[in-house]
Design a protein around this motif. Structure first.
Motif, PDB file in Angstrom:
ATOM      1  N   ALA A  37       3.840   5.965  -5.344  1.00 54.65           N
ATOM      2  CA  ALA A  37       3.793   6.023  -6.798  1.00 54.65           C
ATOM      3  C   ALA A  37       2.668   6.932  -7.273  1.00 54.65           C
ATOM      4  N   ALA A  38       1.515   6.868  -6.628  1.00 58.69           N
ATOM      5  CA  ALA A  38       0.379   7.686  -7.048  1.00 58.69           C
ATOM      6  C   ALA A  38       0.681   9.170  -6.904  1.00 58.69           C
ATOM      7  N   TYR A  39       1.300   9.564  -5.794  1.00 61.08           N
ATOM      8  CA  TYR A  39       1.612  10.980  -5.595  1.00 61.08           C
ATOM      9  C   TYR A  39       2.752  11.435  -6.506  1.00 61.08           C
ATOM     10  N   GLU A  71       2.094  13.451 -19.995  1.00 63.63           N
ATOM     11  CA  GLU A  71       1.829  14.383 -18.904  1.00 63.63           C
ATOM     12  C   GLU A  71       0.464  14.095 -18.296  1.00 63.63           C
ATOM     13  N   VAL A  72       0.417  14.127 -16.977  1.00 61.88           N
ATOM     14  CA  VAL A  72      -0.832  13.894 -16.243  1.00 61.88           C
ATOM     15  C   VAL A  72      -1.287  15.203 -15.630  1.00 61.88           C
ATOM     16  N   GLN A  73      -2.513  15.591 -15.928  1.00 66.50           N
ATOM     17  CA  GLN A  73      -3.059  16.832 -15.413  1.00 66.50           C
ATOM     18  C   GLN A  73      -3.743  16.587 -14.073  1.00 66.50           C
ATOM     19  N   GLY A  74      -3.566  17.538 -13.165  1.00 64.78           N
ATOM     20  CA  GLY A  74      -4.241  17.450 -11.879  1.00 64.78           C
ATOM     21  C   GLY A  74      -3.514  16.519 -10.917  1.00 64.78           C
ATOM     22  N   GLY A  75      -4.072  16.392  -9.728  1.00 65.58           N
ATOM     23  CA  GLY A  75      -3.480  15.543  -8.712  1.00 65.58           C
ATOM     24  C   GLY A  75      -4.228  14.235  -8.581  1.00 65.58           C
ATOM     25  N   VAL A  76      -3.922  13.519  -7.496  1.00 65.98           N
ATOM     26  CA  VAL A  76      -4.553  12.237  -7.228  1.00 65.98           C
ATOM     27  C   VAL A  76      -5.292  12.346  -5.907  1.00 65.98           C
ATOM     28  N   SER A  77      -6.472  11.783  -5.849  1.00 63.67           N
ATOM     29  CA  SER A  77      -7.288  11.885  -4.641  1.00 63.67           C
ATOM     30  C   SER A  77      -7.023  10.703  -3.717  1.00 63.67           C
ATOM     31  N   LEU A  78      -7.359  10.907  -2.455  1.00 66.72           N
ATOM     32  CA  LEU A  78      -7.209   9.846  -1.462  1.00 66.72           C
ATOM     33  C   LEU A  78      -8.103   8.661  -1.811  1.00 66.72           C
ATOM     34  N   ILE A 123       0.839  -1.205   0.000  1.00 66.55           N
ATOM     35  CA  ILE A 123       0.000   0.000   0.000  1.00 66.55           C
ATOM     36  C   ILE A 123       0.869   1.248   0.000  1.00 66.55           C
ATOM     37  N   ALA A 124       1.967   1.211   0.755  1.00 65.55           N
ATOM     38  CA  ALA A 124       2.869   2.366   0.810  1.00 65.55           C
ATOM     39  C   ALA A 124       3.501   2.634  -0.554  1.00 65.55           C
ATOM     40  N   THR A 144      -0.094   8.119   6.127  1.00 63.51           N
ATOM     41  CA  THR A 144       1.279   8.146   6.632  1.00 63.51           C
ATOM     42  C   THR A 144       2.298   8.303   5.506  1.00 63.51           C
ATOM     43  N   PHE A 145       2.037   7.687   4.356  1.00 61.97           N
ATOM     44  CA  PHE A 145       2.993   7.716   3.252  1.00 61.97           C
ATOM     45  C   PHE A 145       2.592   8.702   2.159  1.00 61.97           C
ATOM     46  N   SER A 146       1.722   9.653   2.491  1.00 66.11           N
ATOM     47  CA  SER A 146       1.443  10.722   1.544  1.00 66.11           C
ATOM     48  C   SER A 146       2.710  11.543   1.314  1.00 66.11           C
ATOM     49  N   LYS A 147       2.810  12.114   0.136  1.00 66.55           N
ATOM     50  CA  LYS A 147       4.066  12.749  -0.275  1.00 66.55           C
ATOM     51  C   LYS A 147       4.491  13.855   0.675  1.00 66.55           C
ATOM     52  N   HIS A 148       3.575  14.741   1.042  1.00 62.74           N
ATOM     53  CA  HIS A 148       3.971  15.872   1.885  1.00 62.74           C
ATOM     54  C   HIS A 148       4.324  15.428   3.296  1.00 62.74           C
TER      55      HIS A 148
END
Length: 409
Positions: free
Chosen positions: A152-154, A176-183, A146-147, A314-318
């Motif tokens: 990878a998603a972020y 190129e990927v536009q926008g971010g990724v949601s939880l 999961i981590a 916990t493993f979100s990018k920020h």
């Protein structure tokens, strides 16, 4: 053959000499004497471990494995219709798998999905049943998986990876990927494997339930430490002495009084005392589907989403970047710890953007090497505990056989 080897094992170790002498002397056992005898036998049985008695432990473990295989074969022989139906379905699938045609796309898709689900269900069973110890497969496999998907998603800004089962390397989609990724997108990406792992842990909780249920229906007194502890706890329910006993009694009361929703509540949170819930349900003859249904919903749906959400946050990018920066602020060892973590994260980012034909990515840091060795050590310890458990189970067979011989005299 097994009986002769068992008798030789007993004579070689002298495991039952003391018990046999008591049986001949008294003819029958008072309750206190029988309890003392079982306690001494249990202590001797628990001393049967590899590092103390390696030859005898390996011998008993092999004999127990052969006996279990023989018992399973005998049970399958009595389930001829089920076995025949299973073989027929396997033959049909084999034919569909080997014959070329447009259906091969669907066959291969079903094969991948089945193997992927079976892998995670098996890891879940290993985590909860454990044969005496339990392999912590969430910390070793599901949590890191999961981590890695979260990181990878972020990093990629998308969850458009190949569908499970993943290849050896998770790669960012091209372009190129536009926008971010949601939880929610990350949660959905790992939902299948997480729910399958949770279902495996629910299946692994069935042995304590069946053991306690069979003991209650037959009126027998199983020589099981957890069940005896449960009965002693019921006797002392009015005056619990310590916090652990009070916690176990609280779980027992919730399961007994509330029923389905009590089991659901206990299964929906990380609860090391849930084996007691299975014993309680079996002892009080709670219907199977009430127990298993609540356990399955609690572990595979509610609890897994809680654990999954915790790992993803916990493993979100920020948050990871903040943790690495705070690590460098620790006086003394901070900078030395911050550097390998930063190198590891950078290596993971390089892997995510690596393409075929671009050369090999940078070598892995010592953190991945240490994690691999930790996984190897824990798996070896799990195998070690299985060997000890099988040997002790065989010794228990010998002791029970001796009990029967003494009662017949």
């Amino acid at each position: 053959m097994f009986d002769e080897m068992a008798e030789n094992g007993v004579e070689g170790e002298g495991m039952q000499k003391r018990a046999g002498h008591r049986g001949k002397h008294n003819g029958s056992f008072p309750d206190s004497s029988l309890r003392d005898r079982k306690r001494l036998d249990r202590e001797e049985r628990l001393s049967l471990v590899l590092w103390k008695r390696p030859v005898r432990t390996l011998q008993y473990s092999v004999l127990e494995t052969l006996l279990v295989l023989r018992e399973w074969t005998w049970k399958l022989w009595h389930q001829k219709r089920t076995v025949l139906l299973t073989l027929l379905m396997f033959a049909v699938f084999s034919m569909a798998y080997s014959i070329e045609g447009a259906h091969q796309t669907y066959v291969q898709y079903l094969e991948k999905k089945f193997l992927w689900c079976a892998y995670w269900v098996g890891l879940g069973v290993l985590s909860s049943v454990g044969l005496g110890t339990g392999l912590h497969t969430f910390l070793l496999y599901l949590g890191p998986h999961i981590a890695s998907v979260t990181l990878a998603a972020y990093e990629c800004g998308s969850v458009d990876f190949p569908e499970p089962p993943y290849p050896d390397q998770i790669l960012c989609p091209e372009g190129e990927v536009q926008g971010g990724v949601s939880l929610w997108a990350i949660i959905s990406k790992v939902r299948l494997e997480a729910c399958m792992w949770g279902a495996g842990t629910a299946i692994g909780e069935l042995p304590p339930y069946f053991m306690a249920r069979a003991a209650r229906l037959s009126g027998a007194e199983p020589d099981d430490e957890e069940y005896e502890e449960f009965e002693e706890m019921l006797e002392q329910s009015e005056n619990p002495r310590d916090f652990a006993t009070r916690a176990k009694l609280a779980v027992q009361h919730i399961v007994q009084k509330v029923g389905f929703f009590g089991i659901l509540a206990c299964a929906s949170i990380p609860n090391p005392l849930f084996d007691l819930a299975g014993i309680t349900c079996g002892h009080f003859l709670v219907p199977f589907w009430t127990f298993f249904g609540a356990t399955l919903i609690g572990k595979a749906v509610i609890k897994m989403h809680i654990q999954k959400l915790f790992v993803i946050i916990t493993f979100s990018k920020h948050i990871v970047e903040q943790m690495v920066s705070l690590m460098g602020a620790v006086p003394g060892v901070g900078p030395s710890l911050q550097k390998p973590f930063s190198e590891y994260l950078e290596a993971q980012r390089t892997k995510l953007h690596h393409r075929a034909g671009e050369g090999s990515p940078a070598g892995e840091s010592w953190l991945s090497w240490v994690f691999e060795k930790i996984v190897l050590i824990m798996v070896c310890y799990f195998i070690y505990s299985i060997i000890n458990s099988m040997a002790q189970s065989y010794a228990k067979r010998l002791q029970q056989k001796k009990y029967c011989e003494d009662k017949s005299k």
